[in-house]
Design a protein around this motif. Structure first.
Motif, PDB file in Angstrom:
ATOM      1  N   LEU A 106       4.308   3.725  -2.577  1.00 53.38           N
ATOM      2  CA  LEU A 106       4.646   3.489  -3.985  1.00 53.38           C
ATOM      3  C   LEU A 106       4.778   4.854  -4.667  1.00 53.38           C
ATOM      4  CD1 LEU A 106       1.970   0.721  -4.696  1.00 53.38           C
ATOM      5  CD2 LEU A 106       4.430   0.322  -4.437  1.00 53.38           C
ATOM      6  N   LYS A 121       7.271  -4.920  -4.744  1.00 51.32           N
ATOM      7  CA  LYS A 121       8.203  -3.855  -5.105  1.00 51.32           C
ATOM      8  C   LYS A 121       9.648  -4.262  -4.831  1.00 51.32           C
ATOM      9  CE  LYS A 121       8.436  -0.094  -2.578  1.00 51.32           C
ATOM     10  NZ  LYS A 121       8.168   1.235  -1.970  1.00 51.32           N
ATOM     11  N   CYS A 122       9.838  -5.053  -3.782  1.00 53.36           N
ATOM     12  CA  CYS A 122      11.187  -5.492  -3.418  1.00 53.36           C
ATOM     13  C   CYS A 122      11.529  -6.873  -3.975  1.00 53.36           C
ATOM     14  CB  CYS A 122      11.335  -5.518  -1.894  1.00 53.36           C
ATOM     15  SG  CYS A 122      11.106  -3.914  -1.107  1.00 53.36           S
ATOM     16  N   ALA A 141      12.892  -4.887 -11.237  1.00 53.14           N
ATOM     17  CA  ALA A 141      12.422  -3.506 -11.401  1.00 53.14           C
ATOM     18  C   ALA A 141      11.643  -3.325 -12.704  1.00 53.14           C
ATOM     19  CB  ALA A 141      13.610  -2.544 -11.358  1.00 53.14           C
ATOM     20  N   CYS A 149       8.183  -4.685 -12.256  1.00 54.62           N
ATOM     21  CA  CYS A 149       7.362  -3.777 -11.446  1.00 54.62           C
ATOM     22  C   CYS A 149       6.851  -2.613 -12.298  1.00 54.62           C
ATOM     23  CB  CYS A 149       8.169  -3.244 -10.260  1.00 54.62           C
ATOM     24  SG  CYS A 149       8.457  -4.468  -8.974  1.00 54.62           S
ATOM     25  N   TRP A 150       7.737  -2.074 -13.133  1.00 48.34           N
ATOM     26  CA  TRP A 150       7.329  -0.956 -13.979  1.00 48.34           C
ATOM     27  C   TRP A 150       6.247  -1.393 -14.969  1.00 48.34           C
ATOM     28  CZ3 TRP A 150       6.322   3.712 -15.089  1.00 48.34           C
ATOM     29  CH2 TRP A 150       6.131   4.123 -16.420  1.00 48.34           C
TER      30      TRP A 150
END
Length: 328
Positions: free
Chosen positions: A201, A294-295, A299, A302-303
């Motif tokens: 990460l 993460k995948c 996005a 995730c952030w």
């Protein structure tokens, strides 16, 4: 364009599309059957206590530990010596090596130490030859050394970036190239690559460190495929990815959800994983369940998870960024 004249020899028939489909179907069925076995084996080994599980003996093995002057490297030296291994520690810090050697010899064990700058390729090769001549054939290599500067990309000097890459990943190429041929010749060996959760990460103020640790993951996986593809199944490879370790390397970091790991625990878990011939070792184990997110997640989600819940960037704000060559 010049064409070759026919020689009269008949060429082997090309496989038909039907035979290709059959081969793919056959290999897929074999894969699925083996997958069931692998999953059941993994579950069984996970549930079996280590006390009754077969564990590889390290007695008499020559083990080279880079970054052995302190932190995880010093703990590895101590715990490996207690298991009967012939420990060889490398580091750029002569004072740190003296302390490690004193700790090991105080317990009645032998240890060899070599001062070497892992950023210097020729020094690595020369030291490897000295070890072979003075100690013997190396059975296990633990690439544990690492360095971090703790600055943002625009704050990092070019020299700092180059040093991080030389120590954290390029040195792995030189050490493995130096010791792997003898392992292959003897049919016995183990390569341990110490990466980091920061190699799984991306981490704030660690563009150099995370970059090199991501590289260690790729290095390990590619090396593993080469060993297996060429039939060297007796040469094992283990990737170790620990969370922040309380060695002073990440002094000032304040993780929110999980405390830093202690060097003794990291070393013990690493050795346990090696003795099981495991391919991957992530510490703590709970981190592995976060990686698929993460995948799989958007996005932005995730952030927000990293920034709002885990507060990863905030935890690195007070990172003092001491320059240090040590494990973790």
């Amino acid at each position: 364009m010049k064409f070759e004249e026919p020689t009269g020899e008949s060429l082997p028939p090309r496989p038909s599309n039907l035979s290709k489909v059959f081969e793919v179907a056959r290999d897929t069925v074999i894969f699925l059957v083996l997958s069931c076995y692998y999953i059941l084996e993994s579950l069984f080994l996970t549930l079996v206590p280590n006390a009754i599980r077969p564990m590889k003996s390290l007695k008499g093995d020559v083990v080279v530990v880079t970054g052995g002057a302190g932190g995880v490297g010093r703990q590895l030296a101590l715990q490996l010596a207690r298991l009967g291994a012939k420990v060889v520690v490398w580091d750029i810090s002569s004072e740190g090596l003296k302390k490690t050697c004193a700790d090991v010899t105080d317990e009645g064990y032998e240890i060899a130490s070599y001062v070497v700058d892992l950023a210097d390729r020729e020094a690595v090769y020369a030291t490897a030859e000295r070890v072979k001549n003075e100690v013997g054939k190396v059975d296990m290599l633990i690439n544990n050394a690492g360095t971090v500067f703790g600055q943002t990309l625009l704050e990092l000097s070019d020299a700092a970036i180059e040093t991080t890459y030389k120590v954290n990943i390029l040195s792995h190429y030189w050490t493995v190239k130096a010791f792997l041929p003898d392992m292959i010749s003897s049919g016995k060996g183990h390569i341990v690559t110490v990466g980091s959760v920061a190699g799984l990460l991306g981490t704030y103020r660690c563009t150099d460190y995370s970059g090199t640790k991501f590289a260690t993951v790729g290095f390990h996986e590619a090396l593993f495929t080469e060993l297996r593809a060429h039939g060297h199944s007796s040469i094992h490879a283990t990737l170790v990815c620990p969370y922040y370790i309380n060695t002073g390397m990440f002094d000032g970091v304040t993780p929110r959800l999980m405390p830093m790991l202690e060097p003794q625990y990291v070393a013990a878990t690493m050795i346990e994983s090696v003795r099981k011939n495991e391919v991957n070792c992530i510490m703590p184990g709970s981190v592995r369940y976060l990686l698929p997110l993460k995948c799989l997640l958007p996005a932005k989600m995730c952030w927000d998870l990293m920034h709002r819940v885990m507060k990863g960037p905030q935890s690195m704000m007070e990172f003092k960024g001491k320059r240090k060559v040590a494990g973790g």
